[in-house]
Scaffold this active site. Structure first.
Site, PDB file in Angstrom:
ATOM      1  N   GLN A 150       0.924  -1.303   0.175  1.00  0.00           N
ATOM      2  CA  GLN A 150      -0.076  -0.026   0.109  1.00  0.00           C
ATOM      3  C   GLN A 150       0.720   1.224   0.061  1.00  0.00           C
ATOM      4  OE1 GLN A 150      -3.358  -0.724   2.469  1.00  0.00           O
ATOM      5  NE2 GLN A 150      -4.193   1.373   2.109  1.00  0.00           N
TER       6      GLN A 150
ATOM      7  N   SER B 267       3.901  -6.338   2.746  1.00  0.00           N
ATOM      8  CA  SER B 267       2.703  -6.262   3.692  1.00  0.00           C
ATOM      9  C   SER B 267       1.524  -6.935   2.497  1.00  0.00           C
ATOM     10  CB  SER B 267       2.238  -4.904   3.743  1.00  0.00           C
ATOM     11  OG  SER B 267       1.122  -4.796   4.624  1.00  0.00           O
ATOM     12  N   LEU B 268       0.706  -6.065   2.070  1.00  0.00           N
ATOM     13  CA  LEU B 268      -0.599  -6.912   0.932  1.00  0.00           C
ATOM     14  C   LEU B 268       0.219  -7.696  -0.106  1.00  0.00           C
ATOM     15  CD1 LEU B 268      -1.588  -5.562  -2.014  1.00  0.00           C
ATOM     16  CD2 LEU B 268      -1.699  -3.761  -0.452  1.00  0.00           C
TER      17      LEU B 268
ATOM     18  N   ARG C  99      -9.348  -8.041   4.471  1.00  0.00           N
ATOM     19  CA  ARG C  99      -8.086  -7.704   4.976  1.00  0.00           C
ATOM     20  C   ARG C  99      -8.167  -6.202   5.047  1.00  0.00           C
ATOM     21  NH1 ARG C  99      -2.790  -6.050   3.895  1.00  0.00           N
ATOM     22  NH2 ARG C  99      -0.985  -7.036   5.439  1.00  0.00           N
TER      23      ARG C  99
ATOM     24  N   HIS D 125       0.138  -3.065  11.161  1.00  0.00           N
ATOM     25  CA  HIS D 125       1.264  -3.845  11.610  1.00  0.00           C
ATOM     26  C   HIS D 125       1.632  -3.604  13.052  1.00  0.00           C
ATOM     27  CE1 HIS D 125       1.592  -5.619   7.792  1.00  0.00           C
ATOM     28  NE2 HIS D 125       1.656  -4.498   7.133  1.00  0.00           N
TER      29      HIS D 125
ATOM     30  N   GLN E 242       1.347 -11.519  10.537  1.00  0.00           N
ATOM     31  CA  GLN E 242       1.564 -10.485   9.611  1.00  0.00           C
ATOM     32  C   GLN E 242       0.702  -9.326  10.049  1.00  0.00           C
ATOM     33  OE1 GLN E 242       0.119  -9.187   6.023  1.00  0.00           O
ATOM     34  NE2 GLN E 242       1.991  -9.780   4.783  1.00  0.00           N
TER      35      GLN E 242
END
Length: 319
Positions: free
Chosen positions: A10, A95-96, A120, A204, A253
């Site tokens: 992102q 991340s994603l 998510r 996170h 995560q």
């Protein structure tokens, strides 16, 4: 093999991303169509036409970035002969982007990945009331110092390292007041810059536990296959391939640190010299060059990148 395929997270989104790929290549268009069908809406209209504020929403940005990455991957496969199984030592994503990496490696279907990322994004946004959390970038501090800053700033609240991006860039996340304290402490510890980030939630960190719970439920309902090559896990900075562990690490995560610096360093230490960033933007390619001296970052996000990527892959195979 000296190549790794990496996938952005992102922040790399931009209105219009992937449109030229879809117009030029049927393989790319098919990915966007599949994502639209999976979500039951025309996400492609938001990706290509905006408005930007709608694309920026976490529940849109996450599946949108994955769609662009997988569209680029399919074009690389059909037009440039790329194969994850044949040409990559590892896949990894920020991340994603870890979901994109798993889809590219055949571990998750594109449709399941789109739905997971929609879930998510919504869950991460809902986990913390708007304005209650924050994230800040600390520039010019090593990871250990940034962790010490976060610990000092917490004072009974949540403040933890969210992203270890490399090149002296660490992002902290948590309760807004604690993150604001971290900014001031970082400056006193010699940070070149420390500033709050324009994000909608504190990703996170432990405040995301409700989102982790939501992802545990969502991931329990999808098929995860062994990837064609190992995925370097964000939370481990080490390769994994077993479906049950992939599921477990994806849940971790949500609240854990994205260990990107260590992930790239691991791949470089195991022979990777070229990192293909597949999807929107060039953020990861820039970080690679700051993490590993002499490493090449190759960005593939549009039709004009396909030929140069093919040449770079040939060079990687011959080196």
């Amino acid at each position: 093999m000296t190549a790794a395929f990496t996938f952005p997270g992102q922040g790399s989104q931009a209105v219009g991303m992937g449109k030229a790929l879809a117009e030029a290549f049927p393989a790319a268009r098919a990915v966007f169509d599949e994502v639209d069908v999976a979500l039951g809406e025309k996400l492609t209209a938001v990706i290509w036409e905006g408005p930007g504020e709608t694309l920026q929403l976490t529940q849109n940005a996450q599946p949108a970035l994955m769609a662009v990455s997988l569209a680029a991957m399919r074009v690389l496969e059909s037009e440039a002969g790329f194969s994850v199984a044949k040409h990559a030592a590892y896949v990894a994503g920020h991340s994603l982007g870890e979901y994109s990496a798993l889809a590219a490696a055949g571990s998750l279907s594109i449709s399941d990945t789109a739905r997971l990322l929609r879930t998510r994004g919504l869950a991460m946004q809902k986990a913390v009331s708007v304005g209650a959390g924050a994230m800040a970038a600390l520039l010019g501090l090593d990871y250990e110092t940034a962790v010490a800053v976060a610990d000092e700033a917490a004072q009974g609240q949540v403040c933890q390292a969210a992203n270890d991006n490399g090149g002296g860039q660490v992002v902290v996340s948590g309760d807004k007041a604690a993150v604001e304290r971290a900014v001031e402490i970082a400056k006193s510890r010699g940070a070149k810059r420390a500033m709050l980030l324009p994000v909608s939630a504190p990703f996170h960190c432990r405040l995301m536990q409700p989102a982790a719970d939501a992802m545990a439920e969502a991931l329990a309902g999808v098929i995860i296959k062994p990837p064609a090559v190992p995925v370097v896990s964000n939370v481990l900075a080490a390769p994994i391939s077993k479906p049950d562990e992939i599921r477990r690490r994806l849940i971790e995560q949500v609240t854990g640190t994205v260990r990107w610096r260590e992930s790239v360093a691991y791949m470089a230490a195991h022979g990777v010299t070229r990192f293909f960033e597949i999807g929107s933007g060039k953020v990861l390619s820039g970080l690679v060059k700051r993490i590993v001296e002499g490493a090449a970052g190759v960005s593939v996000g549009g039709p004009n990148d396909i030929v140069s990527a093919k040449d770079a892959l040939a060079a990687a195979q011959s080196s």
